[in-house]
Design an enzyme around this catalytic site. Sequence first.
Site, short mmCIF file in Angstrom:
data_model
loop_
_atom_site.label_atom_id
_atom_site.label_comp_id
_atom_site.label_asym_id
_atom_site.label_seq_id
_atom_site.Cartn_x
_atom_site.Cartn_y
_atom_site.Cartn_z
N HIS A 1 -54.31 -58.48 69.77
CA HIS A 1 -54.30 -58.96 68.38
C HIS A 1 -53.83 -57.88 67.40
O HIS A 1 -54.32 -57.78 66.27
CB HIS A 1 -55.68 -59.48 67.97
CG HIS A 1 -56.01 -60.80 68.61
ND1 HIS A 1 -56.87 -60.93 69.67
CD2 HIS A 1 -55.57 -62.06 68.32
CE1 HIS A 1 -56.95 -62.21 70.03
NE2 HIS A 1 -56.17 -62.91 69.23
N GLU B 1 -50.60 -58.37 75.31
CA GLU B 1 -50.12 -59.15 74.17
C GLU B 1 -50.38 -58.45 72.85
O GLU B 1 -51.50 -58.04 72.56
CB GLU B 1 -50.78 -60.53 74.17
CG GLU B 1 -50.31 -61.43 73.04
CD GLU B 1 -50.84 -62.84 73.17
OE1 GLU B 1 -51.14 -63.45 72.12
OE2 GLU B 1 -50.96 -63.33 74.30
N GLU C 1 -46.11 -64.46 68.38
CA GLU C 1 -46.79 -65.64 67.86
C GLU C 1 -46.73 -65.73 66.35
O GLU C 1 -46.81 -66.82 65.78
CB GLU C 1 -48.24 -65.68 68.32
CG GLU C 1 -49.13 -64.62 67.68
CD GLU C 1 -50.55 -64.66 68.21
OE1 GLU C 1 -51.45 -65.02 67.44
OE2 GLU C 1 -50.75 -64.33 69.39
N HIS D 1 -46.81 -69.52 72.48
CA HIS D 1 -48.18 -69.40 72.00
C HIS D 1 -48.69 -70.81 71.71
O HIS D 1 -48.04 -71.59 71.02
CB HIS D 1 -48.15 -68.57 70.71
CG HIS D 1 -49.48 -68.34 70.07
ND1 HIS D 1 -49.84 -68.95 68.88
CD2 HIS D 1 -50.53 -67.56 70.43
CE1 HIS D 1 -51.04 -68.54 68.53
NE2 HIS D 1 -51.50 -67.70 69.45
#
Length: 383
Positions: free
Chosen positions: A194, A218, A244, A294
């Site tokens: 994130h 990610e 994303e 995503h």
Amino acid sequence: MEVTDVRSYVVDADWRNWFFVVVDTDEGISGVGEALSGEGLTAALEATTDAHKHYVIGEDPLNRKKINRRLMRYPFAWRAGKLISAVASAIDIALWDIAGKYYDEPVWKLLGGKVRDEIPVYANGWHIGERTPENYAHHAEKAVFEQEYPALKCDPFAHYEYSLTKGQIEEVAELLEAVREAVGWDVGIGLDCHGRFSRRGAIQVAEALEEYDIMFLEEPVELEDREAMAEVNRRVSMPVATGERIYNNATMDELIRKQACDIIQPDLTNYGSLAELQHAAEMAKSRYMTFAPHNPNAGVSTAAGLHLCAGIENLEVLEHMSRDVEWGDEIVEHDFEVEDGSIEVPDKPGLGVEFDEEAARKYPGEPKDSHSLFDKEGALKRP
């Protein structure tokens, strides 16, 4: 045929809202779309849809390019903004649904055909409850052995940011060790950071957790700095995935040209149109990257993803929520089943789903503080 109305629905999905758009036509054919709707901003999506539906009403729903151009370019001051793009995405998906129903064909056929009959998926949302090795192992076993997912993605980093201490790394390692012991080494494990780490922190984490055979790392750093992402990608051994929060091909092109990742992850519900996503996949293919959309969303987004991914040659995998609210299937009726790690591409006309507007009204979503991805301490919520 012409569009007669555009309506939006905000639906409660426990820790977040879902956002759907229904497009009606004068021939009685309606289509449904979905937009990414996290962090309590569905009120803004509603307002944007209402303010911009005049670009759609009265138009031929089969002329998607004209409608998409009007939605994406005519609001000049907000052009290329994420709200505009998300609403355009939802409407575009609904228009594909209408076209499929009109021609009595599945959307994948109208998109140009398919190169596979089944779409590989990985599980997101599989973990719930305490952040302990025992609980991680329990839910990993359920996702893999009961639900037949071949891979899992998680964010095991609590509220840690920038870099981790030795003790924090050991804590994360214990969680991954428990998952590996529970499901074995043939199951993929993706780590979602994130965007929380510094370059040094991301490299440190990747090196420390390499032994757990991570299928992708990610968004290890904020994707706004493509140079930093590219440096991390060069220096870690595991594949880097990101994208994303990119919602146009100009930015995606920069990411790809800088070789800032191995796997691009555009979201189907905020990228503007399925045609642009096809373009993104082709750009990635030209630089030997793969495509893994995503999709932490509801059944409409998943349906669009299945149809799109059916024709993507460089497809890696599609994200899929392994667990959601019990009324989800009541609102979006579908036949999707995960079997042996994949979902079969639908063959019904349009998207192959039915949206129950009455059911959607039964579970109205409301903007509230709980609709945030993170808690007050910055840790990822366990939905």
